[in-house]
Design a protein around this motif. Structure first.
Motif, PDB file in Angstrom:
ATOM      1  N   HIS A  33       0.850  -1.179   0.000  1.00 45.82           N
ATOM      2  CA  HIS A  33       0.000   0.000   0.000  1.00 45.82           C
ATOM      3  C   HIS A  33       0.891   1.237   0.000  1.00 45.82           C
ATOM      4  CE1 HIS A  33      -3.461   2.434   0.785  1.00 45.82           C
ATOM      5  NE2 HIS A  33      -4.247   1.403   0.971  1.00 45.82           N
ATOM      6  N   ARG A  34       1.261   1.693  -1.212  1.00 39.97           N
ATOM      7  CA  ARG A  34       2.249   2.780  -1.314  1.00 39.97           C
ATOM      8  C   ARG A  34       1.827   4.023  -0.555  1.00 39.97           C
ATOM      9  NH1 ARG A  34       5.472   1.020  -5.724  1.00 39.97           N
ATOM     10  NH2 ARG A  34       5.632  -1.122  -5.043  1.00 39.97           N
ATOM     11  N   LEU A  35       0.536   4.386  -0.738  1.00 39.78           N
ATOM     12  CA  LEU A  35       0.054   5.618  -0.136  1.00 39.78           C
ATOM     13  C   LEU A  35       0.209   5.556   1.383  1.00 39.78           C
ATOM     14  CD1 LEU A  35      -1.111   8.183  -1.184  1.00 39.78           C
ATOM     15  CD2 LEU A  35      -3.390   7.265  -0.883  1.00 39.78           C
ATOM     16  N   ALA A  36      -0.103   4.394   1.941  1.00 41.56           N
ATOM     17  CA  ALA A  36       0.009   4.237   3.389  1.00 41.56           C
ATOM     18  C   ALA A  36       1.464   4.363   3.816  1.00 41.56           C
ATOM     19  CB  ALA A  36      -0.552   2.884   3.819  1.00 41.56           C
ATOM     20  N   GLN A  37       2.362   3.844   2.967  1.00 41.13           N
ATOM     21  CA  GLN A  37       3.785   3.923   3.318  1.00 41.13           C
ATOM     22  C   GLN A  37       4.298   5.341   3.271  1.00 41.13           C
ATOM     23  OE1 GLN A  37       6.203   0.950   1.215  1.00 41.13           O
ATOM     24  NE2 GLN A  37       6.763   0.697   3.356  1.00 41.13           N
ATOM     25  N   VAL A  38       3.902   6.060   2.182  1.00 42.04           N
ATOM     26  CA  VAL A  38       4.307   7.465   2.076  1.00 42.04           C
ATOM     27  C   VAL A  38       3.773   8.233   3.284  1.00 42.04           C
ATOM     28  CG1 VAL A  38       4.012   9.573   0.720  1.00 42.04           C
ATOM     29  CG2 VAL A  38       4.421   7.407  -0.442  1.00 42.04           C
ATOM     30  N   SER A  39       2.507   7.954   3.645  1.00 46.13           N
ATOM     31  CA  SER A  39       1.898   8.657   4.776  1.00 46.13           C
ATOM     32  C   SER A  39       2.645   8.373   6.062  1.00 46.13           C
ATOM     33  CB  SER A  39       0.446   8.235   4.940  1.00 46.13           C
ATOM     34  OG  SER A  39      -0.227   8.338   3.725  1.00 46.13           O
ATOM     35  N   MET A  40       3.062   7.130   6.222  1.00 42.51           N
ATOM     36  CA  MET A  40       3.817   6.738   7.403  1.00 42.51           C
ATOM     37  C   MET A  40       5.092   7.566   7.482  1.00 42.51           C
ATOM     38  SD  MET A  40       3.146   4.077   9.492  1.00 42.51           S
ATOM     39  CE  MET A  40       3.699   2.476  10.009  1.00 42.51           C
ATOM     40  N   ALA A  41       5.755   7.746   6.338  1.00 39.12           N
ATOM     41  CA  ALA A  41       6.993   8.528   6.308  1.00 39.12           C
ATOM     42  C   ALA A  41       6.714   9.986   6.669  1.00 39.12           C
ATOM     43  CB  ALA A  41       7.632   8.431   4.920  1.00 39.12           C
ATOM     44  N   VAL A  42       5.623  10.531   6.110  1.00 37.40           N
ATOM     45  CA  VAL A  42       5.285  11.929   6.413  1.00 37.40           C
ATOM     46  C   VAL A  42       5.020  12.093   7.905  1.00 37.40           C
ATOM     47  CG1 VAL A  42       3.613  13.772   6.017  1.00 37.40           C
ATOM     48  CG2 VAL A  42       4.374  12.362   4.106  1.00 37.40           C
ATOM     49  N   LEU A  43       4.281  11.144   8.481  1.00 37.19           N
ATOM     50  CA  LEU A  43       3.988  11.221   9.915  1.00 37.19           C
ATOM     51  C   LEU A  43       5.268  11.119  10.733  1.00 37.19           C
ATOM     52  CD1 LEU A  43       0.719   9.139  10.269  1.00 37.19           C
ATOM     53  CD2 LEU A  43       1.029  11.583  10.591  1.00 37.19           C
ATOM     54  N   ALA A  44       6.200  10.272  10.259  1.00 34.03           N
ATOM     55  CA  ALA A  44       7.476  10.152  10.962  1.00 34.03           C
ATOM     56  C   ALA A  44       8.174  11.508  10.987  1.00 34.03           C
ATOM     57  CB  ALA A  44       8.354   9.105  10.282  1.00 34.03           C
ATOM     58  N   VAL A  45       8.122  12.227   9.854  1.00 33.19           N
ATOM     59  CA  VAL A  45       8.725  13.562   9.801  1.00 33.19           C
ATOM     60  C   VAL A  45       8.023  14.490  10.791  1.00 33.19           C
ATOM     61  CG1 VAL A  45       9.083  15.593   8.355  1.00 33.19           C
ATOM     62  CG2 VAL A  45       9.504  13.309   7.420  1.00 33.19           C
ATOM     63  N   PHE A  46       6.693  14.443  10.811  1.00 34.71           N
ATOM     64  CA  PHE A  46       5.924  15.294  11.734  1.00 34.71           C
ATOM     65  C   PHE A  46       6.371  15.059  13.176  1.00 34.71           C
ATOM     66  CE2 PHE A  46       1.835  17.177   9.925  1.00 34.71           C
ATOM     67  CZ  PHE A  46       2.385  17.328   8.684  1.00 34.71           C
ATOM     68  N   TYR A  47       6.425  13.784  13.566  1.00 34.76           N
ATOM     69  CA  TYR A  47       6.791  13.481  14.945  1.00 34.76           C
ATOM     70  C   TYR A  47       8.244  13.856  15.222  1.00 34.76           C
ATOM     71  CZ  TYR A  47       2.400  11.374  16.246  1.00 34.76           C
ATOM     72  OH  TYR A  47       1.080  11.201  16.557  1.00 34.76           O
ATOM     73  N   PHE A  48       9.102  13.662  14.215  1.00 33.88           N
ATOM     74  CA  PHE A  48      10.500  14.048  14.367  1.00 33.88           C
ATOM     75  C   PHE A  48      10.596  15.546  14.658  1.00 33.88           C
ATOM     76  CE2 PHE A  48      14.501  15.604  12.632  1.00 33.88           C
ATOM     77  CZ  PHE A  48      15.413  14.734  13.202  1.00 33.88           C
ATOM     78  N   VAL A  49       9.879  16.329  13.868  1.00 36.99           N
ATOM     79  CA  VAL A  49       9.903  17.785  14.054  1.00 36.99           C
ATOM     80  C   VAL A  49       9.386  18.143  15.445  1.00 36.99           C
ATOM     81  CG1 VAL A  49       8.858  19.946  13.298  1.00 36.99           C
ATOM     82  CG2 VAL A  49       9.726  18.338  11.609  1.00 36.99           C
ATOM     83  N   ALA A  50       8.295  17.466  15.875  1.00 38.79           N
ATOM     84  CA  ALA A  50       7.735  17.780  17.183  1.00 38.79           C
ATOM     85  C   ALA A  50       8.731  17.448  18.291  1.00 38.79           C
ATOM     86  CB  ALA A  50       6.436  17.009  17.394  1.00 38.79           C
ATOM     87  N   ILE A  51       9.446  16.329  18.130  1.00 43.25           N
ATOM     88  CA  ILE A  51      10.382  15.903  19.170  1.00 43.25           C
ATOM     89  C   ILE A  51      11.555  16.874  19.273  1.00 43.25           C
ATOM     90  CG2 ILE A  51      12.050  14.099  19.788  1.00 43.25           C
ATOM     91  CD1 ILE A  51       9.979  12.087  18.611  1.00 43.25           C
TER      92      ILE A  51
END
Lengths: 333, 386
Positions: free
Chosen positions: B43-61
């Protein structure tokens, strides 16, 4: 059928009682009560409040009685006299504030629901038939966006665009010239010209969700053998669709009636507040800002009771549309 | 489906997992979670989304280091400053390293509103690892190094997304706001998880009257409108409570609805699995009830739990945003995306400095990404289905 309806209606009573208890708890939540508030108000306006006066107020509102008696008093007033208590934020009885506003709120929710079905059911069927086409992917993507963008965000953006690009202040239900006038044909048309925006904003999320349900259900049904049989019998594609799979696929949409209503009220509340409509939502909001819980209690109780009524309605509709439920083969909803 | 288009791959439609795994043996020997992961990867879209969320959480941390300014700092004389455009060509047409122009206060010739005018002679290059507002990294190490910014005492401060009505940097606030807005959903699902597992478990395990009561409560909760109830409960919170307590109370309020779906799943699974042969076998083996539930039954519906929880996350993020936006959830000085949007309540504010709307796309993207991941998980959850 009649037995089913009666059984279904009887099942609703404990639910309504539970909702009323929950609502009563919410009303009791904030520290301080109506009387304390009134005493503070009186003191603020320079009136000296004696101990006697305070006790009299307490008795008047039944605050000296135990909790369960107060609950019975409260619910009794609502059932017998339609009295939802007094809103000190509005300085008016709650029923007076909320009733005519509730009408607009319902109108908006109902129109949104109709819009949702009129758009979502045909579109859902269409994209299921054309699975994996460009249209299908486009619609699927749009439904994801539609579900992620809440109506009140869209309302904010539309207000901004309308104001800066076109110099129009969007919001309200009536243009200023009709605001205080009695009802007339012109005022009605003016209402319609303002009503469509909240209706559309509110309908977007539900439409997106319903398209997805409809598509998924249709895809499940289209794979089944009876569709092949119907095709082999030489029915036209439209006949096949309308006669069989659509009738099955529409079931979750009918039972979805039940969740659609609380959902529309939830989303509608925020859209109404942002667009500043003369509806129940903003009235509730301003009351809550002052921790005036009677208004919230009335709102939650009315919407909760209505949802239960619509759940009965949707179960009966389901029983009509699906003989398996009517004859008790499948537990309905 | 033998024909797989690019779009199809993107949405996770395509051949069955078996085709992906060349060695059939690997497929049959793979564990449940291995299969779930393989299917999720399709599920490519889900994978891309997972990466985007990882960036979001990284920025928040790493918000302190990544944000150019202190989110609380009010820049005097730079209220409602528009975003500072980043240039690589100066007025003479020469290319140079990325820079911003300094601005001066002026007045709009027509409306006399204060505006900020860019000065083409004042050039401030953007540097990496510059010294700026002092902070304590994660509240531990005092430092003043920021990832990027403009260097020097009287350098023009960089405002990538502008400043709000009282002169605070919007970008820095979005970074810090992510800490609250992105964590509130996680804490919320943690609470929902415990409540759902506990009440659903009790309901399914004991049955009888307790089951009836819990089921009726769930039924009633699902008929109540979420946002009005959230609003009423949040409004009832004492205003004088400290920020941290308000934060936890808000997450608790937001999880009031979240647990119901999970409890239903847990109950349903427990009831249906009790009749399964492998449970009977375990019971005959003399395993305790607790072991049977945890070792034998729980793995059977763990994936459903994850789906139900990811499904309620976007709603909680939107709920926090809505409540804080209305001023009855979190309130300043707490920074969250909803609190930031309080400035957008006044439409004239938005008209004059639309950049206060930046939290809107940020929230929408976060919610969208969670929806996509949830969708991918739903497809992947039952790896034994084709």
């Amino acid at each position: 059928m009649l037995a089913y309806i009666i059984r279904r209606i009887l099942r609703a009573f404990p639910q309504i009682i539970l909702i009323s208890i929950l609502t009563f708890i919410i009303i009791q939540l904030p520290p301080g009560d109506l009387v304390t508030q009134q005493i503070l108000n009186l003191q603020a306006s320079g009136v000296e409040v004696s101990q006697q006066h305070a006790e009299m107020l307490m008795r008047q509102y039944g605050l000296d009685r135990p909790m369960h008696e107060r609950y019975l008093l409260w619910i009794g007033n609502i059932v017998t006299r339609f009295d939802f208590g007094y809103s000190y934020a509005w300085q008016k009885p709650v029923a007076e504030v909320i009733m005519d506003r509730m009408g607009y709120t319902f109108a908006i929710a109902l129109l949104s629901a109709i819009l949702t079905w009129v758009v979502a059911i045909p579109v859902g069927i269409f994209v299921a038939v054309k699975q994996y086409s460009i249209t299908d992917y486009f619609v699927t993507f749009m439904t994801f966006i539609g579900m992620a963008v809440p109506g009140f965000f869209l309302a904010m953006v539309i207000m901004y665009v309308a104001l800066t690009r076109f110099g129009i202040r969007v919001g309200g239900l009536f243009s200023p010239e009709y605001m205080v006038q009695p009802w007339s044909w012109g005022k009605f048309l003016d209402l319609l010209s303002n009503l469509w925006l909240p209706v559309v904003l509110l309908g977007i999320g539900g439409t997106a969700g319903t398209i997805r349900t409809m598509r998924a259900m249709m895809l499940d049904e289209l794979r089944k053998l009876y569709v092949t049989v119907a095709r082999a019998k030489g029915l036209s594609e439209t006949q096949i669709l309308v006669r069989y799979p659509v009738r099955v696929a529409i079931n979750p949409i009918i039972s979805g009636l039940m969740w659609l209503l609380p959902w529309l009220f939830s989303g509608g509340l925020l859209v109404e507040i942002v667009l500043n409509l003369p509806t129940a939502g903003p009235a509730l909001y301003s009351a809550l800002l002052a921790q005036d819980m009677h208004m919230a209690g009335a709102y939650i109780l009315i919407v909760g009771a209505l949802t239960i009524v619509s759940a009965i309605f949707s179960d009966i509709l389901l029983a009509v549309s699906d003989p398996r439920i009517r004859f008790g083969a499948v537990e309905g909803a | 489906m033998s024909k797989t288009t690019f779009l199809g791959k993107f949405f996770g439609h395509g051949e069955a997992v078996e085709a992906e795994v060349q060695h059939e043996e690997a497929f049959y020997r793979a564990g449940q979670w291995q299969l779930v992961w393989w299917k999720f990867k399709r599920h490519r879209l889900a994978q891309v989304s997972m990466a985007v969320l990882a960036v979001f959480y990284f920025v928040a941390i790493f918000a302190e280091f990544l944000s150019p300014h202190d989110p609380m700092r009010r820049f005097q004389g730079r209220l409602a400053h528009p975003p500072t455009a980043i240039h690589i060509r100066d007025t003479q047409g020469r290319f140079r390293a990325p820079f911003i122009y300094g601005t001066e206060q002026g007045r709009d010739p027509v409306t006399f509103r204060p505006i900020h005018v860019a000065d083409p002679d004042s050039i401030h290059p953007i540097r990496l690892l510059v010294r700026g507002d002092p902070y304590r990294f994660w509240g531990l190490f005092p430092t003043d190094v920021h990832l990027f910014g403009t260097a020097g005492e009287d350098a023009m401060p960089i405002y990538i997304l502008g400043t709000d009505s009282i002169g605070r940097d919007v970008l820095s606030r979005i970074f810090y706001g992510g800490r609250i807005s992105l964590s509130i959903g996680l804490v919320g699902i943690a609470i929902s998880f415990v409540l759902g597992l506990l009440l659903g478990g009790i309901s399914g395990f004991f049955g009888g009257a307790i089951d009836d009561v819990i089921q009726r409560v769930i039924e009633v909760l699902t008929t109540l409108p979420q946002i009005p109830l959230w609003m009423a409960l949040a409004a009832a919170l004492p205003r004088e409570w400290p920020q941290l307590r308000i934060y936890f109370a808000t997450t608790l309020i937001l999880s009031i609805f979240g647990w119901t779906g999970l409890a239903r799943i847990v109950r349903g699974r427990l009831l249906s699995m009790r009749e399964e042969d492998f449970v009977l076998a375990a019971r005959l083996d003399g395993e305790s009830e607790w072991t049977i539930i945890v070792r034998y039954m729980l793995p059977g519906f763990a994936s459903y739990i994850i789906i139900s929880l990811t499904g309620s996350l976007p709603g909680m993020i939107l709920g926090e945003t809505a409540l804080s936006f209305l001023g009855i959830g979190l309130n300043p000085p707490t920074i969250s995306w909803g609190v930031m949007l309080q400035q957008a309540q006044n439409i004239m504010n938005v008209a004059h400095f639309p950049w206060v709307l930046w939290p809107v796309p940020v929230v929408v993207i976060a919610v969208l990404m969670f929806n996509f991941v949830g969708d991918g998980l739903r497809d992947a959850a039952d790896p034994y289905m084709s």
